[in-house]
Design a protein around this motif. Structure first.
Motif, PDB file in Angstrom:
ATOM      1  N   ALA A 154       0.825  -1.321   0.151  1.00 55.09           N
ATOM      2  CA  ALA A 154       0.049   0.183  -0.055  1.00 55.09           C
ATOM      3  C   ALA A 154       1.394   1.181   0.146  1.00 55.09           C
ATOM      4  O   ALA A 154       0.266   2.183  -0.121  1.00 55.09           O
ATOM      5  CB  ALA A 154      -1.002  -0.128   1.275  1.00 55.09           C
ATOM      6  N   LEU A 155       2.456   1.047   1.238  1.00 51.59           N
ATOM      7  CA  LEU A 155       2.696   2.061   0.724  1.00 51.59           C
ATOM      8  C   LEU A 155       4.277   2.170  -0.768  1.00 51.59           C
ATOM      9  O   LEU A 155       4.442   3.092  -0.977  1.00 51.59           O
ATOM     10  CB  LEU A 155       3.441   2.158   1.753  1.00 51.59           C
ATOM     11  N   GLN A 156       5.143   0.860  -0.464  1.00 54.31           N
ATOM     12  CA  GLN A 156       5.244   0.873  -1.840  1.00 54.31           C
ATOM     13  C   GLN A 156       4.517   1.174  -2.849  1.00 54.31           C
ATOM     14  O   GLN A 156       5.953   1.946  -3.578  1.00 54.31           O
ATOM     15  CB  GLN A 156       6.011  -0.630  -1.509  1.00 54.31           C
ATOM     16  N   GLY A 157       4.181   1.141  -2.915  1.00 55.86           N
ATOM     17  CA  GLY A 157       3.178   1.519  -4.586  1.00 55.86           C
ATOM     18  C   GLY A 157       3.176   2.733  -5.067  1.00 55.86           C
ATOM     19  O   GLY A 157       3.657   3.399  -5.796  1.00 55.86           O
ATOM     20  N   VAL A 158       2.960   3.669  -3.436  1.00 53.42           N
ATOM     21  CA  VAL A 158       3.398   4.980  -3.628  1.00 53.42           C
ATOM     22  C   VAL A 158       4.632   5.869  -3.613  1.00 53.42           C
ATOM     23  O   VAL A 158       5.067   6.863  -4.278  1.00 53.42           O
ATOM     24  CB  VAL A 158       2.661   5.946  -2.378  1.00 53.42           C
ATOM     25  N   ARG A 416       1.223   9.901  -0.115  1.00 53.90           N
ATOM     26  CA  ARG A 416      -0.043   8.781   0.225  1.00 53.90           C
ATOM     27  C   ARG A 416      -0.796   9.402   0.585  1.00 53.90           C
ATOM     28  O   ARG A 416      -3.229   9.555  -0.177  1.00 53.90           O
ATOM     29  CB  ARG A 416      -0.015   7.251   0.638  1.00 53.90           C
ATOM     30  N   GLU A 417      -1.342  10.172   1.691  1.00 49.22           N
ATOM     31  CA  GLU A 417      -2.314  10.341   2.588  1.00 49.22           C
ATOM     32  C   GLU A 417      -2.922  11.911   1.085  1.00 49.22           C
ATOM     33  O   GLU A 417      -4.515  12.453   0.796  1.00 49.22           O
ATOM     34  CB  GLU A 417      -2.245  11.595   3.553  1.00 49.22           C
ATOM     35  N   SER A 418      -2.294  12.276   1.362  1.00 50.25           N
ATOM     36  CA  SER A 418      -1.978  13.903  -0.139  1.00 50.25           C
ATOM     37  C   SER A 418      -2.820  13.801  -1.232  1.00 50.25           C
ATOM     38  O   SER A 418      -3.383  14.694  -1.847  1.00 50.25           O
ATOM     39  CB  SER A 418      -0.956  15.289  -0.215  1.00 50.25           C
ATOM     40  N   LEU A 419      -2.242  12.379  -1.729  1.00 48.71           N
ATOM     41  CA  LEU A 419      -3.132  12.290  -3.492  1.00 48.71           C
ATOM     42  C   LEU A 419      -4.761  11.447  -2.667  1.00 48.71           C
ATOM     43  O   LEU A 419      -5.575  10.933  -3.634  1.00 48.71           O
ATOM     44  CB  LEU A 419      -2.398  11.493  -3.703  1.00 48.71           C
ATOM     45  N   GLN A 420      -5.467  11.399  -1.684  1.00 50.86           N
ATOM     46  CA  GLN A 420      -6.528  10.954  -1.156  1.00 50.86           C
ATOM     47  C   GLN A 420      -7.438  11.717  -1.855  1.00 50.86           C
ATOM     48  O   GLN A 420      -7.447  12.851  -1.844  1.00 50.86           O
ATOM     49  CB  GLN A 420      -6.606  10.391   0.288  1.00 50.86           C
TER      50      GLN A 420
END
Length: 420
Positions: A154-158, A416-420
């Motif tokens: 979930a984080l590695q993709g980002v 990731r949070e900023s892209l939600q």
């Protein structure tokens, strides 16, 4: 005087031999299901050697609960159904309290859902990164028996999306293995990458163990991509990359952690992979890291310590062994409840190797807290058995994998949070 020293030395040797013999009178068996053959065979072979090394170090430190740690190692053949059969035998016939494995998510998930969770047996995966494993924990389907020493995709993709954009790879095709790991990595990457402004010309899944991948490469080349993001394993990945080259695909690549492999580079040809970039779950260097890198190749008969899954597999073995010592018994529930205890932030730091493990076992016997600081850094499990950690950014240069930088876990989480 010389006679007295000789006698004392002989007595010491006899005493040490008696202790060793006593330790060998009993064994604690830990199950291990690894991908020793099949597309992920290189990972599993490295991982199995790492666990064996951790157990050797613990045994040389005096053993656990007065016994030697041993493994009953089974080959999943990189197949979920085979893994379930092997894990079932380990649980029902061998009655192991812990299974270490698998390496890839398409092996670990069926072991968890079909065997360990229902049986109440601890499972520690060194390298399965699928977000599905976190969701199973959230849904209450793991019983708290599952842990992993790798960060979630979930984080590695980002992290991969950010690295691609930072490297000027803003137009690419994706070819991904059609399993839980590949699909989740593709989804996480695609979502972040497109929100960052990247263009994906095509997304092509593939099934494992095919003799050739000409059709998949032809489909991926449609739309004239400027690069390829290959989410794969070394064996199939090499076949796909060779086909990509032979069909005239641009020799610009983004690769997942599994492609950080000497076998993959040699099979494709280093000249075709020059400048290829990739991401992996990273490490924060500790004394354990230095110990492992100094000693692993000799123990493993030449497998490099940088091999995928090697470092975090040692930590999986060390954590299991120390948790058994902390539990005071080789029962699944006691081990599950002790795993976080040997990672106590207030405990005495303990590193890899026999001398450090001897210190740890002594402190545990005295009832004092310890904090194992692993080869991959300070490990701490959240409520779902996940860890957080940095992401390594690497590049293939002259046939070698060279670290180019690192994204901190907090940094990636913020992106990731900023892209939600």
């Amino acid at each position: 005087m010389r006679h007295w020293k000789t006698s004392l030395l002989a007595a010491t040797i006899l005493s040490a031999g008696a202790v060793a013999a006593q330790a060998q009178d009993c064994e604690i068996t830990v199950g291990m299901v690894m991908e020793l053959t099949g597309p992920a065979g290189a990972y599993g072979q490295a991982g199995a050697k790492s666990v064996e090394m951790a157990f050797r170090d613990l045994n040389e430190a005096g053993g656990v609960l007065g016994c030697n740690l041993v493994t009953d190692t089974r080959d999943s053949q990189s197949q979920g159904n085979v893994a379930v059969d092997q894990a079932t035998q380990l649980v029902n016939i061998k009655e192991v309290p812990v299974i270490i494995g698998g390496i890839i998510s398409s092996v670990s998930i069926p072991i968890l859902t079909s065997v360990t969770a229902d049986a109440g047996v601890v499972q520690v995966s060194p390298a399965s990164s699928s977000p599905t494993l976190t969701q199973l924990g959230r849904d209450g389907k793991t019983g708290g028996y599952f842990f992993r020493t790798i960060t979630s995709d979930a984080l590695q993709g980002v992290a991969a999306a950010k690295y691609a954009m930072d490297s000027g790879l803003d137009n690419l095709a994706i070819i991904h293995v059609n399993n839980d790991f590949g699909v989740n990595m593709m989804r996480e990457f695609s979502s972040a990458y497109e929100k960052m402004g990247g263009t994906i010309t095509s997304t092509t899944p593939y099934n494992e163990n095919q003799p050739n991948y000409s059709a998949e490469v032809t489909a991926a080349l449609d739309g004239s991509p400027e690069a390829l993001y290959l989410i794969s394993y070394p064996v199939d990945g090499a076949t796909i990359a060779r086909t990509w080259v032979s069909q005239g695909g641009p020799q610009k690549y983004l690769l997942n952690d599994g492609m950080n492999s000497t076998d993959f580079i040699e099979a494709v040809g280093a000249q075709y992979l020059e400048g290829a970039r990739g991401t992996s779950s990273g490490t924060e260097e500790t004394e354990s890291t230095k110990y492992f890198y100094d000693n692993y190749a000799a123990f493993s008969d030449g497998i490099e310590p940088s091999a995928p899954a090697a470092d975090r597999s040692y930590d999986a073995g060390a954590i299991v062994g120390l948790a058994i010592a902390k539990a005071g018994e080789a029962s699944a529930d006691a081990i599950r409840d002790s795993i976080r205890a040997i990672l106590d932030p207030e405990g005495t730091p303990i590193y890899a190797g026999p001398e450090e493990f001897a210190k740890a076992l002594d402190l545990i016997e005295k009832g004092e807290p310890i904090r194992y600081e692993g080869v991959i850094g300070n490990v701490a499990f959240d409520e779902f058995g996940d860890i957080s950690g940095p992401f390594r950014l690497w590049q293939i240069v002259d046939g070698e994998v060279v670290t180019e930088g690192q994204f901190a876990a907090d940094e990636v989480a913020e992106i990731r949070e900023s892209l939600q």
